[in-house]
Scaffold this active site. Structure first.
Site, short mmCIF file in Angstrom:
data_model
loop_
_atom_site.label_atom_id
_atom_site.label_comp_id
_atom_site.label_asym_id
_atom_site.label_seq_id
_atom_site.Cartn_x
_atom_site.Cartn_y
_atom_site.Cartn_z
N THR A 191 -13.75 73.84 33.54
CA THR A 191 -14.45 72.82 32.76
C THR A 191 -15.40 73.53 31.81
OG1 THR A 191 -15.97 70.94 32.86
CG2 THR A 191 -16.16 72.55 34.63
N GLY B 242 -8.11 70.22 24.04
CA GLY B 242 -8.88 71.32 24.61
C GLY B 242 -8.08 72.13 25.61
N THR C 95 -15.83 66.56 32.83
CA THR C 95 -14.42 66.68 33.16
C THR C 95 -14.27 66.81 34.67
OG1 THR C 95 -13.86 67.67 31.09
CG2 THR C 95 -12.52 68.37 32.94
N1 ASP Z 1 -12.96 71.34 28.92
C1 ASP Z 1 -12.99 70.00 28.37
C2 ASP Z 1 -12.53 70.05 26.93
O1 ASP Z 1 -12.97 70.92 26.20
C3 ASP Z 1 -14.34 69.37 28.42
C4 ASP Z 1 -15.04 69.45 29.74
O2 ASP Z 1 -14.75 70.31 30.55
O3 ASP Z 1 -15.90 68.61 29.98
O4 ASP Z 1 -11.78 69.19 26.53
#
Ligand code: ASP
Length: 311
Positions: A228, A207, A177
């Site tokens: 993230t 998310g 992300t």
């Molecule tokens: N936080 C993001 C999610 O859970 C994923 C990520 O940070 O890579 O959608």
């Protein structure tokens, strides 16, 4: 006021294309920092930095987004500006290459804060922000999805997906992300985060990324941050709000990110998150409890991008 910006390219396991990804982070920070030095707002800077990362195809956002279990691309993004009080977010949007631009339009052109799914896509269409499905769902990604599914079915990876609560030391594959936090010359702070979620997620899953206070936050006169990691864990902990609250108590960005991640590790579990922040004085901070995290920032005028690993 001394402007500052920090970006991240995700936290989790980072094993390949490290140099290429660091190069993208460098470009993102440089573009954002140049805008800030030219007098642009923190909001302009974080959105521009995130667009660079979304367009890279090398991180899990925009063109590089992960796919759902059934091969869809569903993207989330959110942005917040402490100066104007602007908040905008989109969730589960398909065919949108730059969900962060759409999130900004939600903030600026609608009376709403969060648009999801079909309605958000219609809005994107009107604004000319949609792309063909093939841009986001490539044959390489579909092949990767099949490979990951096989590994998951054999119990070799994504074992945590059986029950999302098992988020201790078993990380999902390759988070990536993107996010940015900045403070401009006027002392206004802003944050932006954009993601494809994670591989094998169910269609319709949303998310932390488009949830204010969880995946992004900005408090007037205090600071801003972007998170993230495992979205479900970040929402449970409301990570970015916790970081902002610590900064509001007078801790700098570094102490606040470190303390929030330390507490989150205890309360929610290890291997769950990373966060970057700026405070209103122009200090930057980052912390994570995953295996690794990609960050980029400007220090003493120099642009730095680095892969951080836990020792
Ligand atoms: N936080 C993001 C999610 O859970 C994923 C990520 O940070 O890579 O959608």
């Amino acid at each position: 006021m001394r402007p500052a910006i920090i970006v991240h390219g995700g936290a989790g396991r980072v094993r390949d294309k490290v140099d290429e990804r660091l190069e993208v982070l460098q470009q993102a920070v440089s573009r954002g920092y140049k805008l800030l030095c030219d007098g642009a707002s923190a909001l302009d800077a974080v959105v521009e930095a995130v667009v660079v990362m979304e367009d890279s195809g090398l991180l899990n956002a925009g063109l590089g987004c992960a796919l759902t279990f059934d091969g869809e691309a569903e993207l989330d993004a959110g942005v917040m500006d402490s100066g104007s009080g602007v908040i905008g977010a989109v969730a589960a949007v398909r065919r949108v290459k730059n969900p962060i631009l759409l999130a900004r339009k939600v903030a600026e052109l609608t009376d709403h804060l969060l648009l999801v799914g079909e309605g958000a896509e219609k809005f994107a269409e009107v604004l000319g922000l949609t792309v063909s499905k093939e841009c986001l769902i490539t044959s390489e990604k579909l092949a990767r999805l099949e490979e990951l599914k096989k590994r998951w079915m054999k119990g070799e990876d994504f074992t945590w997906l059986v029950k999302l609560r098992t988020l201790t030391v078993e990380y999902p594959d390759l988070f990536g992300t993107v996010g940015a936090a900045a403070v401009d010359k006027k002392g206004n702070t802003a944050a932006a985060t954009s993601t494809g979620g994670y591989w094998l997620k169910l269609r319709g899953r949303v998310g932390d990324t488009p949830i204010p206070g969880a995946g992004f936050d900005a408090l007037k006169g205090v600071g801003a941050c972007s998170a993230t990691g495992v979205g479900e864990a970040i929402i449970r902990y409301i990570l970015c709000r916790k970081v902002c609250e610590l900064m509001a108590k007078g801790f700098d960005a570094r102490a606040s990110t470190e303390e929030a991640i330390r507490r989150m590790s205890v309360e929610i579990g290890e291997g769950t998150a990373g966060v970057v922040a700026v405070d209103a004085c122009g200090n930057i901070g980052y912390a994570f409890n995953t295996e690794a995290m990609l960050v980029g920032y400007v220090k003493d005028g120099d642009v730095k991008a680095t892969l951080l690993r836990r020792s």
